[in-house]
Design an enzyme around this catalytic site. Structure first.
Site, PDB file in Angstrom:
ATOM      1  N   TYR A 124       5.998   1.720   6.423  1.00  0.00           N
ATOM      2  CA  TYR A 124       4.714   1.581   7.114  1.00  0.00           C
ATOM      3  C   TYR A 124       4.793   1.936   8.599  1.00  0.00           C
ATOM      4  O   TYR A 124       3.786   2.008   9.279  1.00  0.00           O
ATOM      5  CB  TYR A 124       4.186   0.150   6.965  1.00  0.00           C
ATOM      6  CG  TYR A 124       3.512  -0.110   5.642  1.00  0.00           C
ATOM      7  CD1 TYR A 124       4.235  -0.070   4.460  1.00  0.00           C
ATOM      8  CD2 TYR A 124       2.148  -0.381   5.569  1.00  0.00           C
ATOM      9  CE1 TYR A 124       3.625  -0.294   3.246  1.00  0.00           C
ATOM     10  CE2 TYR A 124       1.530  -0.614   4.350  1.00  0.00           C
ATOM     11  CZ  TYR A 124       2.269  -0.569   3.196  1.00  0.00           C
ATOM     12  OH  TYR A 124       1.652  -0.790   1.999  1.00  0.00           O
ATOM     13  N   LYS A 175      16.221  -2.130  -3.418  1.00  0.00           N
ATOM     14  CA  LYS A 175      16.671  -1.057  -4.302  1.00  0.00           C
ATOM     15  C   LYS A 175      17.992  -0.554  -3.732  1.00  0.00           C
ATOM     16  O   LYS A 175      18.119   0.608  -3.322  1.00  0.00           O
ATOM     17  CB  LYS A 175      15.591   0.040  -4.364  1.00  0.00           C
ATOM     18  CG  LYS A 175      15.847   1.165  -5.331  1.00  0.00           C
ATOM     19  CD  LYS A 175      15.613   0.794  -6.789  1.00  0.00           C
ATOM     20  CE  LYS A 175      16.017   1.938  -7.682  1.00  0.00           C
ATOM     21  NZ  LYS A 175      15.910   1.616  -9.121  1.00  0.00           N
ATOM     22  N   ASP A 208      12.549  -2.510  -9.358  1.00  0.00           N
ATOM     23  CA  ASP A 208      12.047  -2.119 -10.688  1.00  0.00           C
ATOM     24  C   ASP A 208      12.270  -3.244 -11.695  1.00  0.00           C
ATOM     25  O   ASP A 208      11.381  -3.576 -12.488  1.00  0.00           O
ATOM     26  CB  ASP A 208      12.663  -0.783 -11.157  1.00  0.00           C
ATOM     27  CG  ASP A 208      14.162  -0.675 -10.924  1.00  0.00           C
ATOM     28  OD1 ASP A 208      14.757  -1.602 -10.335  1.00  0.00           O
ATOM     29  OD2 ASP A 208      14.752   0.337 -11.353  1.00  0.00           O
ATOM     30  N   ASP A 232       4.254  -4.754  -0.716  1.00  0.00           N
ATOM     31  CA  ASP A 232       2.866  -4.358  -0.958  1.00  0.00           C
ATOM     32  C   ASP A 232       2.624  -4.207  -2.454  1.00  0.00           C
ATOM     33  O   ASP A 232       1.683  -4.770  -3.015  1.00  0.00           O
ATOM     34  CB  ASP A 232       2.573  -3.037  -0.238  1.00  0.00           C
ATOM     35  CG  ASP A 232       1.184  -2.517  -0.569  1.00  0.00           C
ATOM     36  OD1 ASP A 232       0.233  -3.309  -0.459  1.00  0.00           O
ATOM     37  OD2 ASP A 232       1.060  -1.339  -0.966  1.00  0.00           O
ATOM     38  N   ASP A 236       0.512  -6.898  -5.385  1.00  0.00           N
ATOM     39  CA  ASP A 236      -0.620  -6.559  -6.264  1.00  0.00           C
ATOM     40  C   ASP A 236      -0.288  -6.984  -7.689  1.00  0.00           C
ATOM     41  O   ASP A 236      -1.125  -7.540  -8.403  1.00  0.00           O
ATOM     42  CB  ASP A 236      -0.927  -5.056  -6.223  1.00  0.00           C
ATOM     43  CG  ASP A 236      -2.061  -4.731  -5.257  1.00  0.00           C
ATOM     44  OD1 ASP A 236      -2.211  -5.459  -4.254  1.00  0.00           O
ATOM     45  OD2 ASP A 236      -2.794  -3.752  -5.505  1.00  0.00           O
TER      46      ASP A 236
HETATM   47  C1  IPM Z   1      -2.441  -4.831   1.667  1.00  0.00           C
HETATM   48  C2  IPM Z   1      -3.182  -3.524   1.667  1.00  0.00           C
HETATM   49  C3  IPM Z   1      -2.807  -2.747   2.920  1.00  0.00           C
HETATM   50  C4  IPM Z   1      -1.312  -2.522   2.878  1.00  0.00           C
HETATM   51  C5  IPM Z   1      -3.564  -1.407   3.093  1.00  0.00           C
HETATM   52  C6  IPM Z   1      -5.048  -1.582   3.035  1.00  0.00           C
HETATM   53  C7  IPM Z   1      -3.144  -0.698   4.348  1.00  0.00           C
HETATM   54  O1  IPM Z   1      -2.909  -2.809   0.526  1.00  0.00           O
HETATM   55  O2  IPM Z   1      -2.680  -5.641   2.581  1.00  0.00           O
HETATM   56  O3  IPM Z   1      -1.639  -5.061   0.773  1.00  0.00           O
HETATM   57  O4  IPM Z   1      -0.855  -1.581   2.244  1.00  0.00           O
HETATM   58  O5  IPM Z   1      -0.604  -3.313   3.494  1.00  0.00           O
HETATM   59 MN    MN Z   2      -1.640  -3.844  -0.875  1.00  0.00          MN
END
Ligand code: IPM
Ligand code: MN
Length: 332
Positions: A124, A175, A208, A232, A236
């Site tokens: 990032y 990794k 993974d 990140d 999710d």
């Molecule tokens: C998160 C989001 C952000 C990230 C994006 C919107 C830049 O996906 O907060 O997880 O990747 O950190």
């Molecule tokens: Mn995210």
């Protein structure tokens, strides 16, 4: 003491869910003033504003920031890719040194864990560029920046958190079998810091493999510490396996308190359901609860956490869920 909270509703469902989070603070009688900022892709498309330096400076004196979501609100309105993400969200995380992204996941009895994601470095950082762009010989590089300082403060935060709560086990997720430079730095730092915390047990999984464990046996994890990009993606997945990303909250912390921390749901702007009173505000509410905890509002924080203990039980519109949680928190 009155907390000064910056509020960035942002785009899409961001403002709707943030409104409900603020309603919960109101129901609990939290003493705060909200300073609202109209920022995001919508604002950018209106007048070209992304994040003026004056606002950035103003933010430094806030006690916390509550954020909904930023990103292009509707397909076709097309702000340049990454402009508001980098220009607002990442700039805030980096410049306010919110180096921890703390994301808890709970779905009893399957999952009860916290992912601690490094929040200022890695892929990032924005290192890289193009050479010969647009030609057949185009080259694009995007490096991952890992500093000893950045890795160590993140790893230390994770161990401190485990040592001071009833969480007693930390996994490093990386990794190391392929990313032999960054992975080596993370692994060495993790092992060295671990020696200072003999009461915390440790483990290591490749990213993974961790994805498989998340789906098949999330009970394996208590605290996970990982880098920015792996964190990140993994968070999710964490949302998806613990009832949906609509329940996934996050705290972007500056533990040194040299600037305000920022609290936001993990989910995005969900342009497909914007304005329909359909968005689940739980993730925003739990995030506001994490903010209360960080501000030292222990009673209010505990009430929000208790009201959101099994968040799947709340059903209804955005407003109905917000009201139900507010009521449960106020009475609880
Ligand atoms: C998160 C989001 C952000 C990230 C994006 C919107 C830049 O996906 O907060 O997880 O990747 O950190
Ligand atoms: Mn995210």
């Amino acid at each position: 003491m009155t907390h000064r909270i910056g509020v960035v509703g942002g785009d899409g469902i961001g403002p709707e869910v943030t409104e409900q989070a603020l309603a919960v603070l109101d129901a609990l009688g939290v003493d705060y003033t909200a300073v609202e900022y109209d920022l995001g892709a919508k604002r950018y498309l209106l007048d070209g504003t992304v994040l003026p330096d004056e606002i950035m400076d103003e933010w430094r004196s806030l006690d916390a920031i509550l954020l909904g979501a930023v990103g292009d609100p509707a397909p076709g309105l097309a702000a340049p890719a990454g402009l508001v993400e980098r220009g607002i969200l990442l700039r805030m995380r980096f410049e306010l040194d919110q180096y921890i992204n703390l994301r808890p996941f709970r779905l009893p009895p399957k999952a009860d864990m916290e992912v601690i994601r490094e929040n200022t470095e890695g892929a990032y950082a924005g290192e890289g560029g193009f050479l010969r762009k647009g030609t057949e010989h185009e080259i694009a590089t995007q490096g991952s920046v890992n500093t000893r300082m950045g890795v160590e403060r993140c790893v230390r935060f994770a161990f401190e958190r485990a040592a001071n709560t009833d969480r007693r086990q930390i996994h490093l997720v990386h990794k190391t079998n392929v990313l032999t430079y960054a992975g080596d730095l993370w692994r060495r730092t993790f092992d060295e810091v671990a020696e200072e915390y003999p009461q915390v047990s440790t483990g290591y999984d490749h990213i993974d493999a961790a994805c498989i464990h998340f789906v098949e046996r999330p009970q394996r994890y208590d605290v996970i510490v990982t880098d920015n990009l792996f964190g990140d993606i993994l968070t999710d997945l964490g949302g998806a396996i613990s009832g949906g990303v609509g329940f996934a909250a996050s705290a972007n912390l500056n533990p040194a308190r040299t600037g305000p921390s920022m609290f936001e749901p993990v989910h995005g702007t969900a342009p497909d359901i914007v304005g329909q009173n359909k968005a689940n505000p739980i993730a925003a509410i739990i995030s506001a609860g994490l903010m209360l905890e960080f501000l030292g509002e222990d009673d209010a924080a505990a009430r929000v956490a208790a009201a959101c203990e099994s968040p799947q039980r709340y059903r209804g519109t955005t407003e109905e869920i917000g009201q139900a949680v507010a009521q449960a928190a106020a009475q609880g």
